[in-house]
Design a protein around this motif. Sequence first.
Motif, PDB file in Angstrom:
ATOM      1  N   LEU A 232     -46.361  48.243 -57.913  1.00  0.00           N
ATOM      2  CA  LEU A 232     -45.880  47.166 -57.039  1.00  0.00           C
ATOM      3  C   LEU A 232     -45.145  47.740 -55.837  1.00  0.00           C
ATOM      4  CD1 LEU A 232     -44.542  44.552 -59.627  1.00  0.00           C
ATOM      5  CD2 LEU A 232     -46.575  44.361 -58.191  1.00  0.00           C
ATOM      6  N   GLN A 233     -44.322  48.760 -56.117  1.00  0.00           N
ATOM      7  CA  GLN A 233     -43.560  49.353 -55.015  1.00  0.00           C
ATOM      8  C   GLN A 233     -44.466  50.109 -54.038  1.00  0.00           C
ATOM      9  OE1 GLN A 233     -41.227  50.840 -57.980  1.00  0.00           O
ATOM     10  NE2 GLN A 233     -40.159  48.883 -58.032  1.00  0.00           N
ATOM     11  N   ILE A 234     -45.428  50.833 -54.604  1.00  0.00           N
ATOM     12  CA  ILE A 234     -46.361  51.567 -53.739  1.00  0.00           C
ATOM     13  C   ILE A 234     -47.117  50.569 -52.865  1.00  0.00           C
ATOM     14  CG2 ILE A 234     -48.451  53.011 -53.721  1.00  0.00           C
ATOM     15  CD1 ILE A 234     -47.372  54.221 -56.382  1.00  0.00           C
ATOM     16  N   PHE A 235     -47.504  49.452 -53.491  1.00  0.00           N
ATOM     17  CA  PHE A 235     -48.234  48.446 -52.722  1.00  0.00           C
ATOM     18  C   PHE A 235     -47.364  47.877 -51.610  1.00  0.00           C
ATOM     19  CE2 PHE A 235     -49.715  44.252 -51.664  1.00  0.00           C
ATOM     20  CZ  PHE A 235     -51.043  44.511 -51.409  1.00  0.00           C
ATOM     21  N   THR A 236     -46.117  47.605 -51.915  1.00  0.00           N
ATOM     22  CA  THR A 236     -45.219  47.057 -50.895  1.00  0.00           C
ATOM     23  C   THR A 236     -45.078  48.035 -49.727  1.00  0.00           C
ATOM     24  OG1 THR A 236     -44.016  46.064 -52.697  1.00  0.00           O
ATOM     25  CG2 THR A 236     -42.950  45.990 -50.577  1.00  0.00           C
ATOM     26  N   LEU A 237     -44.930  49.327 -50.055  1.00  0.00           N
ATOM     27  CA  LEU A 237     -44.815  50.322 -48.989  1.00  0.00           C
ATOM     28  C   LEU A 237     -46.074  50.337 -48.131  1.00  0.00           C
ATOM     29  CD1 LEU A 237     -43.125  53.320 -50.824  1.00  0.00           C
ATOM     30  CD2 LEU A 237     -42.144  51.820 -49.086  1.00  0.00           C
ATOM     31  N   PHE A 238     -47.219  50.299 -48.820  1.00  0.00           N
ATOM     32  CA  PHE A 238     -48.488  50.322 -48.109  1.00  0.00           C
ATOM     33  C   PHE A 238     -48.622  49.075 -47.225  1.00  0.00           C
ATOM     34  CE2 PHE A 238     -53.149  49.498 -48.076  1.00  0.00           C
ATOM     35  CZ  PHE A 238     -53.504  50.619 -47.329  1.00  0.00           C
ATOM     36  N   ALA A 239     -48.235  47.915 -47.782  1.00  0.00           N
ATOM     37  CA  ALA A 239     -48.317  46.668 -47.019  1.00  0.00           C
ATOM     38  C   ALA A 239     -47.405  46.734 -45.792  1.00  0.00           C
ATOM     39  CB  ALA A 239     -47.931  45.492 -47.909  1.00  0.00           C
ATOM     40  N   MET A 240     -46.242  47.390 -45.959  1.00  0.00           N
ATOM     41  CA  MET A 240     -45.325  47.524 -44.817  1.00  0.00           C
ATOM     42  C   MET A 240     -45.955  48.389 -43.733  1.00  0.00           C
ATOM     43  SD  MET A 240     -41.788  47.805 -46.907  1.00  0.00           S
ATOM     44  CE  MET A 240     -40.688  48.318 -45.618  1.00  0.00           C
ATOM     45  N   ALA A 241     -46.600  49.479 -44.151  1.00  0.00           N
ATOM     46  CA  ALA A 241     -47.261  50.358 -43.180  1.00  0.00           C
ATOM     47  C   ALA A 241     -48.364  49.592 -42.473  1.00  0.00           C
ATOM     48  CB  ALA A 241     -47.835  51.588 -43.895  1.00  0.00           C
ATOM     49  N   CYS A 242     -49.118  48.778 -43.233  1.00  0.00           N
ATOM     50  CA  CYS A 242     -50.206  47.986 -42.639  1.00  0.00           C
ATOM     51  C   CYS A 242     -49.657  47.003 -41.619  1.00  0.00           C
ATOM     52  CB  CYS A 242     -50.949  47.192 -43.714  1.00  0.00           C
ATOM     53  SG  CYS A 242     -52.155  48.163 -44.564  1.00  0.00           S
ATOM     54  N   SER A 243     -48.539  46.330 -41.969  1.00  0.00           N
ATOM     55  CA  SER A 243     -48.041  45.339 -41.011  1.00  0.00           C
ATOM     56  C   SER A 243     -47.487  46.019 -39.773  1.00  0.00           C
ATOM     57  CB  SER A 243     -47.028  44.377 -41.635  1.00  0.00           C
ATOM     58  OG  SER A 243     -46.229  45.039 -42.531  1.00  0.00           O
ATOM     59  N   ALA A 244     -46.893  47.216 -39.936  1.00  0.00           N
ATOM     60  CA  ALA A 244     -46.424  47.943 -38.751  1.00  0.00           C
ATOM     61  C   ALA A 244     -47.621  48.283 -37.861  1.00  0.00           C
ATOM     62  CB  ALA A 244     -45.696  49.222 -39.175  1.00  0.00           C
ATOM     63  N   GLY A 245     -48.712  48.751 -38.479  1.00  0.00           N
ATOM     64  CA  GLY A 245     -49.935  49.088 -37.739  1.00  0.00           C
ATOM     65  C   GLY A 245     -50.493  47.873 -37.030  1.00  0.00           C
ATOM     66  N   SER A 246     -50.547  46.718 -37.729  1.00  0.00           N
ATOM     67  CA  SER A 246     -51.117  45.521 -37.104  1.00  0.00           C
ATOM     68  C   SER A 246     -50.238  45.042 -35.958  1.00  0.00           C
ATOM     69  CB  SER A 246     -51.297  44.374 -38.100  1.00  0.00           C
ATOM     70  OG  SER A 246     -51.208  44.793 -39.386  1.00  0.00           O
ATOM     71  N   MET A 282     -55.754  40.773 -51.177  1.00  0.00           N
ATOM     72  CA  MET A 282     -56.339  40.432 -52.465  1.00  0.00           C
ATOM     73  C   MET A 282     -55.926  41.427 -53.547  1.00  0.00           C
ATOM     74  SD  MET A 282     -59.941  39.029 -51.039  1.00  0.00           S
ATOM     75  CE  MET A 282     -60.941  39.439 -52.404  1.00  0.00           C
ATOM     76  N   VAL A 283     -55.909  42.699 -53.183  1.00  0.00           N
ATOM     77  CA  VAL A 283     -55.476  43.708 -54.163  1.00  0.00           C
ATOM     78  C   VAL A 283     -54.037  43.393 -54.591  1.00  0.00           C
ATOM     79  CG1 VAL A 283     -54.905  46.144 -54.499  1.00  0.00           C
ATOM     80  CG2 VAL A 283     -57.003  45.517 -53.308  1.00  0.00           C
ATOM     81  N   GLY A 284     -53.220  43.044 -53.606  1.00  0.00           N
ATOM     82  CA  GLY A 284     -51.813  42.756 -53.899  1.00  0.00           C
ATOM     83  C   GLY A 284     -51.667  41.570 -54.839  1.00  0.00           C
ATOM     84  N   ILE A 285     -52.453  40.516 -54.572  1.00  0.00           N
ATOM     85  CA  ILE A 285     -52.377  39.332 -55.431  1.00  0.00           C
ATOM     86  C   ILE A 285     -52.817  39.700 -56.850  1.00  0.00           C
ATOM     87  CG2 ILE A 285     -53.324  37.028 -55.847  1.00  0.00           C
ATOM     88  CD1 ILE A 285     -53.554  36.774 -52.766  1.00  0.00           C
ATOM     89  N   GLY A 286     -53.889  40.498 -56.926  1.00  0.00           N
ATOM     90  CA  GLY A 286     -54.387  40.922 -58.236  1.00  0.00           C
ATOM     91  C   GLY A 286     -53.336  41.707 -58.993  1.00  0.00           C
ATOM     92  N   LEU A 287     -52.682  42.610 -58.280  1.00  0.00           N
ATOM     93  CA  LEU A 287     -51.670  43.468 -58.902  1.00  0.00           C
ATOM     94  C   LEU A 287     -50.505  42.621 -59.425  1.00  0.00           C
ATOM     95  CD1 LEU A 287     -51.188  46.460 -59.294  1.00  0.00           C
ATOM     96  CD2 LEU A 287     -49.998  46.516 -57.116  1.00  0.00           C
TER      97      LEU A 287
END
Length: 315
Positions: A232-246, A282-287
């Motif tokens: 969950l934490q790794i996903f949150t970090l990844f999601a944060m990186a994605c939103s910074a990129g977007s 979707m991966v996040g929701i699944g997780l």
Amino acid sequence: MISRATVQVSVVIPVYNEEGNLPLLFSRLYPVLDALGRSYEVIFINDGSVDRSSQMLEEQHALRPAVTRVIEFTSNFGQHMAVMAGLERTRGEVIITLDADLQNPPEEIPAFLKETDAGSDCVGGVRQERKDSFFRRRASLLMNGMRSRMTSIRMTDQGCMLRAYSREVVDGIVRSGAINTFIPALGYSLAKRPKEIPIKHEERHAGVSNYSLYRLVRLNFDLITYFTTAPLQIFTLFAMACSAGSFLLVIVLAGRRLIFGPEEGGVFTLFGILFFLISVCMVGIGLIGEYMGRTYQVVRNRERYHIDHILEVTE
Ligand code: UDP
Ligand code: MG
């Protein structure tokens, strides 16, 4: 918990459709145990087999009622729940878990007892020259690697079910009341003096593995989710990186809009980025669903397995 050891060695064996293996298992296991010179009990858990396993276990119980107990489940609850039901009823100072398909040779049991005698409270087998499919070996390597990075559990071969535990460790496993868990890892996490020893691994004597790809994936999810919320934490970090990129992308596109006016090109790139971000969601929701589902099972507090009857001699 007060120790209730009344025999020296308990052996716990889950059985699911093993009619082809049981006769040889009986003829190899009991001589090994008889030769130990220690008091012992063998607990078989019939995990809803639909073949002749149930009758065979019953016959074996009739043959050696004093040292054989059989727990009959009403249906299939899975290997780890079967082992759990067995552990809950063990009375041994040392508890050995073993598969029924003879992939782990029962002749290795004395080597495990040597380690527990020397003071180890959780002895794990490390399968030498594993006789499983190439796919299983690769998947196992990957999962061992992932587990050791995400959890604090340090085991060379988590999947090996030939293991020995002290009474205290088994009491801890039982107390945990775990539902979707991976018993070797749980045992290890409770141990103070874990030890590993190399053991032989053999081909399944008869039949095929009971684990389909789907069941293997589920089991490995249990392994990770039970012990850590790191995904969950790794996903949150990844999601944060994605939103910074977007966010950067939006700035760039807005800048271009202002400087160059409306542009047509790049629509497909944008689609690509969009699809990627949607799949990340979707991966996040699944997780989250995986963790929620497991939490739900605990909260719902239903019986983890159902016992039809137990064959045992009660003093
Ligand atoms: N088993 C069980 N319930 C299940 C699946 C397996 O009790 O739902 C038992 C099976 O009879 C065997 C052990 O668990 O004693 C390991 O199963 P298997 O050999 O199929 O797994 P693998 O060795 O392929 O990991
Ligand atoms: Mg097997």
